[in-house]
Design a protein around this motif. Structure first.
Motif: not given
Ligand SMILES: Cc1ncc(COP(=O)(O)O)c(CN[C@@H](CS)C(=O)O)c1O
Length: 407
Positions: A360, A96, A227, A201
Motif C-alpha cells: 500500500r 468504522t 482484516k 480500535d
Molecule cells: C487502525 C485501523 N482502524 C480502523 C480501520 C477501518 O477499518 P474498516 O474495516 O475500513 O472500517 C482500519 C483500516 N485500515 C486499512 C484501510 S484504510 C489500512 O489499509 O490500513 C485500521 O487500520
C-alpha cells in the motif's frame, strides 16, 4: 520459526496461488484487508446452500437454523476476545461503524459543551473523524496525545490530557501506519482512575495476537471481519454490558424493538437493541469460520510467525540502501512503512506492482500522522500468517528494481 506449518497454512488461501503480471502473487497488503482461507469460503457456501433464512422472526426450520448459526457466531466472537457475556458482542459492518456507533450513542449522550474527547496522533481517520463530528456538534474539544519520533505514544503527556472534562479516551491498539503497539492496560488504568471510559480500535491487533478484553479492561473494543480473514461487511463492537445497557439505540428499525405503537416504542435488550434490520447473517457465519480457523492455527502461533517474519523483513529492508523506515518503535506485527530515497511512494508501489508485489502507498487514512512525520505518503508492506520469507525476498528484489528505474 513460524510456529506452524507455513506451507500448509499458505495452501489454505486459494487466492495466493495465482500469478499476476506473469509473476507469482506476492501479497503484502493484509493491513488493508486479509485474504480468505478455504474454510471461510466453504462456510459461506454452506450457509447459503443450506441454512439461509431471516433470523429471529421465522417459525420455520430454516429460520431456526439461520438464527442458531448467527447466535453461535456471536458466541465464537465472545470466546475469541474473551468477553464475559455474549451480549457484549454487537455485529456491525466493521471498525468504522463500530466507532461511529459509540460516537452516535455514548458520544451524543455524554459529550457536551466544553467537554473533551481524547485520541492519539497515530489514529486512523475512522477514530478521528467521528469524534470531530461529536465535538463539533456538542461544542466540545478534541484533544490529542502526541507521538514521538519513533512513533511511540508519549505516555508522560497522558495524565495531563486526562482532565475532569474528558468524557472518553479513544485509542488504537496497533497503528496501521507504523505498527506501534500501545500499552492499553496502562492507558485504561489511568483513564478509569478518573472514571473516563476507553474505546480501543482493534482493527490491526486481533489479527496478530491474542486479545483479552476483560484483561485489557477497556469499555469498547472495535474490529473488522475482513482484516481477520473473514468476509467484508461484518465487524464487531465489544462493549461492557453495563455500558451498553446505559446507551440509547444507534439505528431504528426492526429487531431493535420489543413493541411499537405510533405513540411509543419499547426498545429491545442488548445486543439486539443495536442491531436494527436484517443482520449480515452470512457475514457473521463467515467471520466465525475465520475465527475457528485462527483458533485451530493458534493465535500464539500466529503471533510467533508475525514476529519471526517481522524480524526477517526489518533486517531485509534495512539492507536496501536509501530505504528509511518510518516509525521505529518496537512492534509485534508485520507493518512496515518506509520511504526510498526521494522516489515517490506511488512510484515505488507501481514498480513493485509490475513485479507482482502488492503493497500500500499513500497516507494510510492517517494523514495527521504523516504530517507529524513530515511525509505526504509512505510505502507500507504489511505481513500476515500466510506470508513467507520468499515474499520478503521478492519485495527486496523489487525495491532494487525501483532503485534501478528511479535512482
Ligand atoms: C487502525 C485501523 N482502524 C480502523 C480501520 C477501518 O477499518 P474498516 O474495516 O475500513 O472500517 C482500519 C483500516 N485500515 C486499512 C484501510 S484504510 C489500512 O489499509 O490500513 C485500521 O487500520
Amino acid at each position: 520459526g513460524p510456529g506452524f506449518d507455513l506451507a500448509r497454512v499458505r495452501a489454505d488461501f486459494p487466492i495466493l496461488r495465482q500469478e499476476v503480471r506473469g509473476r507469482p502473487l506476492v501479497y503484502l497488503d493484509s493491513a488493508a484487508t486479509g485474504q480468505k482461507p478455504q474454510a471461510v469460503l466453504d462456510a459461506l457456501t454452506r450457509y447459503y446452500t443450506h441454512d439461509n433464512a431471516n433470523v429471529h422472526r421465522g417459525v420455520h426450520i430454516l429460520s431456526e437454523r439461520a438464527t442458531q448459526a448467527f447466535e453461535d457466531a456471536r458466541e465464537t466472537v465472545r470466546r475469541f476476545i474473551h468477553a464475559k457475556d455474549v451480549r457484549e458482542v454487537i455485529f456491525v459492518r466493521g471498525t468504522t461503524e463500530a466507532i461511529n456507533l459509540v460516537a452516535a450513542t455514548y458520544g451524543r449522550k455524554h459529550v457536551g459543551p466544553g467537554d473533551e474527547v481524547l485520541i492519539s496522533a497515530m489514529e486512523h481517520h475512522s477514530n478521528i473523524v467521528p469524534w470531530q463530528m461529536v465535538c463539533d456538534a456538542a461544542g466540545a474539544k478534541l484533544r490529542v496525545i502526541p507521538v514521538d519520533e519513533r512513533g511511540e505514544l508519549q505516555m508522560d503527556a497522558v495524565d495531563a490530557l486526562l482532565t475532569e472534562r474528558t468524557r472518553l479516551l479513544a485509542i488504537t491498539h496497533v497503528s496501521n501506519a507504523l505498527g506501534s503497539v500501545n500499552p492499553i492496560k496502562e492507558l485504561v488504568a489511568k483513564a478509569h482512575a478518573k472514571n473516563i471510559p476507553v474505546l480501543v480500535d482493534g482493527a490491526q491487533s486481533v489479527t496478530h495476537f491474542p486479545v483479552d478484553v476483560q484483561d485489557l479492561g477497556c469499555d469498547f473494543y472495535a474490529f473488522s471481519g475482513h482484516k481477520l480473514f473473514g468476509p467484508t461487511g461484518i465487524g464487531v463492537l465489544y462493549g461492557k454490558l453495563s455500558m451498553l445497557e446505559s446507551l440509547p439505540p444507534y439505528q431504528g428499525g426492526g429487531d431493535m424493538i420489543l413493541s411499537v405503537t405510533m405513540e411509543k416504542t419499547v426498545y429491545n435488550r442488548v445486543p439486539h437493541r443495536f442491531e436494527a434490520g436484517t443482520p449480515d447473517m452470512a457475514g457473521a457465519v463467515g467471520l466465525a469460520a475465520a475465527i475457528r480457523y485462527l483458533e485451530a492455527v493458534g493465535m500464539e502461533n500466529v503471533s510467533q510467525h508475525d514476529q519471526w517474519l517481522l524480524a526477517y523483513a526489518t533486517d531485509a529492508l534495512r539492507s536496501v540502501p536509501g530505504l528509511k523506515l518510518v516509525g521505529t518503535a518496537p512492534r509485534k506485527t508485520g507493518v512496515l512503512s518506509f520511504t526510498l530515497e526521494d522516489v515517490h511512494p506511488h512510484d515505488v508501489g507501481t514498480i513493485l506492482d509490475q513485479e507482482g508485489i502488492c503493497i500500500r502507498t499513500g497516507h494510510h487514512c492517517a494523514q495527521p500522522l504523516m504530517q507529524r512525520f513530515g511525509v505526504a505518503a509512505t510505502a507500507r508492506a504489511s505481513l500476515a500468517l500466510y506470508n513467507t520469507r520468499e515474499d520478503v525476498d521478492a519485495l527486496v528484489k523489487g525495491l532494487h528494481k525501483v532503485k534501478e528505474v528511479f535512482a
